[in-house]
Design a protein around this motif. Structure first.
Motif, PDB file in Angstrom:
ATOM      1  N   LEU A 196      38.755  34.122  43.728  1.00 29.93           N
ATOM      2  CA  LEU A 196      38.143  35.500  43.566  1.00 29.93           C
ATOM      3  C   LEU A 196      37.865  36.104  42.492  1.00 29.93           C
ATOM      4  N   ALA A 197      38.413  35.578  40.929  1.00 27.52           N
ATOM      5  CA  ALA A 197      38.228  36.064  39.908  1.00 27.52           C
ATOM      6  C   ALA A 197      37.175  35.321  39.188  1.00 27.52           C
ATOM      7  N   ARG A 198      36.835  34.119  39.597  1.00 28.35           N
ATOM      8  CA  ARG A 198      35.998  33.203  38.562  1.00 28.35           C
ATOM      9  C   ARG A 198      34.621  33.777  38.287  1.00 28.35           C
ATOM     10  N   ARG A 199      34.353  34.587  39.187  1.00 23.56           N
ATOM     11  CA  ARG A 199      32.842  35.262  38.720  1.00 23.56           C
ATOM     12  C   ARG A 199      33.012  36.206  37.339  1.00 23.56           C
ATOM     13  N   PHE A 200      34.068  36.619  37.176  1.00 24.80           N
ATOM     14  CA  PHE A 200      34.457  37.576  36.106  1.00 24.80           C
ATOM     15  C   PHE A 200      34.499  36.784  34.808  1.00 24.80           C
ATOM     16  N   SER A 201      34.927  35.485  34.837  1.00 26.85           N
ATOM     17  CA  SER A 201      35.504  34.690  33.719  1.00 26.85           C
ATOM     18  C   SER A 201      34.026  34.127  32.972  1.00 26.85           C
ATOM     19  N   THR A 202      34.293  33.932  31.637  1.00 29.73           N
ATOM     20  CA  THR A 202      33.310  33.389  30.910  1.00 29.73           C
ATOM     21  C   THR A 202      33.888  32.031  30.192  1.00 29.73           C
ATOM     22  N   ASN A 203      33.112  31.631  29.205  1.00 29.24           N
ATOM     23  CA  ASN A 203      33.894  30.453  28.498  1.00 29.24           C
ATOM     24  C   ASN A 203      35.092  30.777  27.594  1.00 29.24           C
ATOM     25  N   ASP A 204      35.114  32.351  27.355  1.00 27.57           N
ATOM     26  CA  ASP A 204      36.066  32.516  26.198  1.00 27.57           C
ATOM     27  C   ASP A 204      37.018  33.451  26.892  1.00 27.57           C
ATOM     28  N   THR A 205      36.867  33.474  28.167  1.00 28.76           N
ATOM     29  CA  THR A 205      38.032  34.312  28.814  1.00 28.76           C
ATOM     30  C   THR A 205      39.451  33.940  28.740  1.00 28.76           C
ATOM     31  N   ARG A 206      40.262  34.767  28.566  1.00 25.85           N
ATOM     32  CA  ARG A 206      41.714  34.660  28.351  1.00 25.85           C
ATOM     33  C   ARG A 206      42.306  34.925  29.671  1.00 25.85           C
ATOM     34  N   TRP A 207      43.156  33.944  30.520  1.00 28.07           N
ATOM     35  CA  TRP A 207      43.976  34.291  31.695  1.00 28.07           C
ATOM     36  C   TRP A 207      45.271  34.588  31.270  1.00 28.07           C
ATOM     37  N   LEU A 208      45.894  35.593  31.704  1.00 26.78           N
ATOM     38  CA  LEU A 208      47.186  35.847  31.510  1.00 26.78           C
ATOM     39  C   LEU A 208      47.888  36.069  32.977  1.00 26.78           C
TER      40      LEU A 208
END
Length: 212
Positions: A151-163
């Motif tokens: 669900l969240a992958r479309r908000f991610s970029t190459n630099d996104t940090r996941w916590l």
């Protein structure tokens, strides 16, 4: 390891301004009041509010730089960790996604009451939210890990940090991911629970990575 409410308050105070800490105290009091009206946090955790919820949220800041711009918090519930983050870092733009009406209305009221202009509440399901490139994506109790990433992958970029705080299941959930995703994440020890972990990752989640 944070072992007491006193330790928790000191831990949080060391990571924000005195003004922000004062707002956190007001937010914590409001949360307890509202908990009598709707089940925002488990009753057993009420005596440990600062350790179990406030410090547990605040510790995520130890895994990001102060220059982080957009923070997306999924399934914010009572504002954990998103509202805590927005109060502690007024320079961040924090988006809270919460679909349950009573909860998102309460979050909106808190933003106004506390004067937190950097916090935007989305009262809707994540699937309906417009895509916003996020520097940080957090989710404390949103969905099983594969569904969360989908669900969240479309908000991610190459630099996104996941916590992604995952409690005692962190290592197991990581081990069950496809190999490509396993390489993107690792488990960090929670500072509020000796048996809990936080999944920390970096990068864009692609459709190919979910299957590799």
């Amino acid at each position: 390891m944070i072992a007491s409410e006193e330790d928790a308050r000191a831990f949080v105070a060391a990571r924000c301004s005195a003004a922000s800490f004062g707002l956190l105290e007001r937010f914590a009091a409001a949360l307890l009041d509202e908990n009598a009206q709707q089940n925002l946090i488990a009753a057993a955790s009420v005596p440990h509010l600062w350790r179990r919820h406030v410090a547990d949220s605040a510790q995520l800041l130890d895994h990001v730089s102060r220059e982080t711009g957009v923070w997306l918090d999924l399934g914010s519930g009572p504002g954990l960790p998103g509202m805590v983050i927005a109060i502690m870092r007024p320079g961040l733009r924090v988006h809270l996604v919460e679909s349950r009406r009573r909860r998102y209305e309460w979050l909106e009221m808190q933003c106004l009451a506390l004067g937190i202009p950097n916090c935007l509440v989305h009262g809707a399901r994540l699937e309906t939210i417009s895509t916003v490139p996020a520097d940080i994506i957090s989710a404390r109790a949103f969905a099983p890990l594969p569904r969360l990433l989908e669900l969240a992958r479309r908000f991610s970029t190459n630099d996104t940090r996941w916590l992604l705080p995952k409690g005692r299941s962190a290592a197991q959930e990581l081990a069950e991911l496809p190999a490509a995703l396993q390489r993107m994440f690792h488990v960090e020890q929670s500072q509020t629970d000796a048996e809990a972990g936080i999944l920390v990752g970096c990068g864009k989640i692609s459709a190919k990575a979910r299957q590799a």
